[in-house]
Design a protein around this motif. Structure first.
Motif, short mmCIF file in Angstrom:
data_model
loop_
_atom_site.label_atom_id
_atom_site.label_comp_id
_atom_site.label_asym_id
_atom_site.label_seq_id
_atom_site.Cartn_x
_atom_site.Cartn_y
_atom_site.Cartn_z
N GLY A 195 0.81 -1.20 0.00
CA GLY A 195 0.00 0.00 0.00
C GLY A 195 0.84 1.26 0.00
N VAL A 196 0.18 2.38 0.21
CA VAL A 196 0.84 3.67 0.02
C VAL A 196 1.76 4.04 1.19
CG1 VAL A 196 -1.04 5.01 1.06
CG2 VAL A 196 0.41 6.06 -0.68
N ILE A 197 1.48 3.59 2.41
CA ILE A 197 2.31 3.99 3.55
C ILE A 197 3.74 3.48 3.42
CG2 ILE A 197 2.60 3.91 6.05
CD1 ILE A 197 -0.39 3.83 6.36
N PRO A 198 3.98 2.18 3.16
CA PRO A 198 5.37 1.75 2.97
C PRO A 198 6.03 2.43 1.76
CG PRO A 198 3.83 -0.03 2.45
CD PRO A 198 3.05 1.03 3.13
N GLU A 199 5.24 2.74 0.74
CA GLU A 199 5.78 3.46 -0.41
C GLU A 199 6.25 4.85 -0.01
OE1 GLU A 199 4.29 5.27 -4.73
OE2 GLU A 199 3.02 3.88 -3.62
N LEU A 200 5.45 5.53 0.81
CA LEU A 200 5.82 6.87 1.30
C LEU A 200 7.09 6.82 2.14
CD1 LEU A 200 2.40 8.44 2.38
CD2 LEU A 200 4.00 9.37 0.71
N ILE A 201 7.13 5.86 3.06
CA ILE A 201 8.30 5.75 3.94
C ILE A 201 9.56 5.48 3.12
CG2 ILE A 201 9.35 4.34 5.75
CD1 ILE A 201 6.55 4.00 6.95
N SER A 202 9.45 4.58 2.15
CA SER A 202 10.60 4.25 1.31
C SER A 202 11.07 5.45 0.51
CB SER A 202 10.23 3.09 0.37
OG SER A 202 11.31 2.78 -0.48
N ARG A 203 10.12 6.19 -0.06
CA ARG A 203 10.50 7.37 -0.86
C ARG A 203 11.12 8.45 0.01
NH1 ARG A 203 6.83 10.83 -5.22
NH2 ARG A 203 8.47 12.31 -5.73
N PHE A 204 10.55 8.66 1.19
CA PHE A 204 11.11 9.70 2.08
C PHE A 204 12.52 9.34 2.52
CE2 PHE A 204 11.65 11.78 6.23
CZ PHE A 204 11.44 13.09 5.83
N ARG A 205 12.75 8.06 2.82
CA ARG A 205 14.09 7.63 3.24
C ARG A 205 15.10 7.80 2.11
NH1 ARG A 205 15.35 2.81 4.52
NH2 ARG A 205 16.90 3.41 6.07
N SER A 206 14.65 7.62 0.87
CA SER A 206 15.58 7.82 -0.24
C SER A 206 15.92 9.30 -0.42
CB SER A 206 14.97 7.28 -1.54
OG SER A 206 13.86 8.05 -1.96
N LEU A 207 14.96 10.18 -0.08
CA LEU A 207 15.21 11.62 -0.18
C LEU A 207 15.97 12.15 1.02
CD1 LEU A 207 11.68 12.76 -1.45
CD2 LEU A 207 13.79 12.65 -2.80
N ARG A 208 15.74 11.57 2.20
CA ARG A 208 16.39 12.00 3.45
C ARG A 208 17.06 10.80 4.11
NH1 ARG A 208 14.18 16.94 5.33
NH2 ARG A 208 13.37 18.06 3.50
N PRO A 209 18.15 10.30 3.54
CA PRO A 209 18.75 9.06 4.05
C PRO A 209 19.28 9.18 5.48
CG PRO A 209 20.18 10.09 2.42
CD PRO A 209 18.87 10.81 2.36
N ASN A 210 19.57 10.39 5.94
CA ASN A 210 20.10 10.57 7.29
C ASN A 210 19.01 10.81 8.33
OD1 ASN A 210 22.81 10.29 6.51
ND2 ASN A 210 22.90 12.43 5.87
N ALA A 211 17.79 10.91 7.87
CA ALA A 211 16.69 11.15 8.81
C ALA A 211 16.36 9.88 9.58
CB ALA A 211 15.45 11.63 8.06
#
Length: 298
Positions: free
Chosen positions: A108-124
């Protein structure tokens, strides 16, 4: 030395009470007693030397001096909240964001969001909290969570929301159920079922949808509410106690002896929304909201 974090918490109570125009409503959103909110606001008023609120049977009204104080306090506390959202690791400052979930991360969309955000902010640093939706909403209002994913399209004063997905309704059935082998069910075929609702997942949105659709056929659905999580709710289905309404994202998990069958023609959906506090100043929150709006284009 003053307890800065304690003062910030007292400020949060006062700010929320002013936004809600009600100490009772603020206490419900914070998940604390009304007397606790009242007492902490009174302590804050004694510290600053003047009243923030005028109290009446209709609720609370911010005084002119209180209005100026809360406006200044919001600006001053913003920087402290930003500092509180930052952690140090090996001498480097890293930002942290806390997310509340109540549904599956299998697909679903939640794991997709988390994955995309981590790729944009790898140090977060992302900290995930699983709880029921009422706990997650209180977490957002109290500042313990930066953002929560909740069913439906909630309208809560002082909060921003964004609908991130709309999933078709599925019913979890024991494989021995006469309808378990079907690919899709009509609404009138499920009118006699007992619907099991747990503390997590899409319960509130599902009960609203089922009540609305089955009432069109002159039926009132039977709901049983259980204070259990998703796994044990499915176990109750296996025991023959009823069926579980859920969204499509749950069907990505394989449960022994359980079948997931779609209901309706797909036009009726279960909305899922992201929710955050408008006074939350965590810089990562702004980035996460921007990411979800780009990912989940309406």
């Amino acid at each position: 030395m003053p307890d800065v974090l304690l003062d910030l918490r007292f400020l949060k109570y006062a700010i929320l009470a002013s936004e809600q125009s009600s100490i009772r409503r603020a206490s419900e959103l914070l998940g604390v007693s009304q007397s606790t909110v009242t007492r902490r606001i009174q302590i804050l008023e004694r510290k600053i030397g003047f009243r923030i609120f005028e109290r009446s049977s209709q609720g609370v009204k911010v005084t002119p001096a209180g209005s100026r104080f809360l406006q200044d306090a919001k600006v001053s506390s913003d920087k402290l909240h930003e500092v509180a959202s930052c952690v140090k690791l090996d001498g480097a400052l890293l930002w942290e964001i806390k997310l509340g979930i109540s549904s599956s991360l299998s697909q679903g969309v939640i794991p997709e969001l988390i994955s995309r955000f981590r790729s944009l902010r790898p140090n977060a640093i992302l900290e995930i909290h699983e709880g029921d939706e009422s706990q997650n909403i209180r977490g957002v209002m109290s500042g313990h969570l930066d953002l929560a994913f909740v069913s439906g399209r909630p309208e809560v004063a002082g909060c921003g929301t964004y609908t991130i997905s709309e999933e078709p309704l599925y019913i979890a059935l024991p494989i021995t159920h006469p309808l378990a082998s079907r690919e899709r069910l009509e609404w009138n075929e499920i009118k006699g079922e007992t619907y099991l609702i747990g503390r997590n997942g899409r319960g509130e949105a599902a009960t609203d949808l089922l009540t609305r659709k089955l009432s069109e056929f002159g039926f009132r659905p039977t709901f049983q509410f259980h204070n259990v999580g998703r796994e044990n709710l499915i176990n109750l289905v296996r025991l023959g106690m009823g069926v579980v309404p859920t969204g499509q994202s749950t069907t990505g998990i394989e449960y022994p002896d359980i079948a997931f069958v779609r209901v309706g023609d797909g036009n009726e959906k279960l909305p899922l929304s992201a929710m955050w506090s408008n006074i939350n100043t965590n810089p990562l929150l702004r980035g996460f909201v921007s990411t979800l709006k780009q990912t989940c284009i309406r």
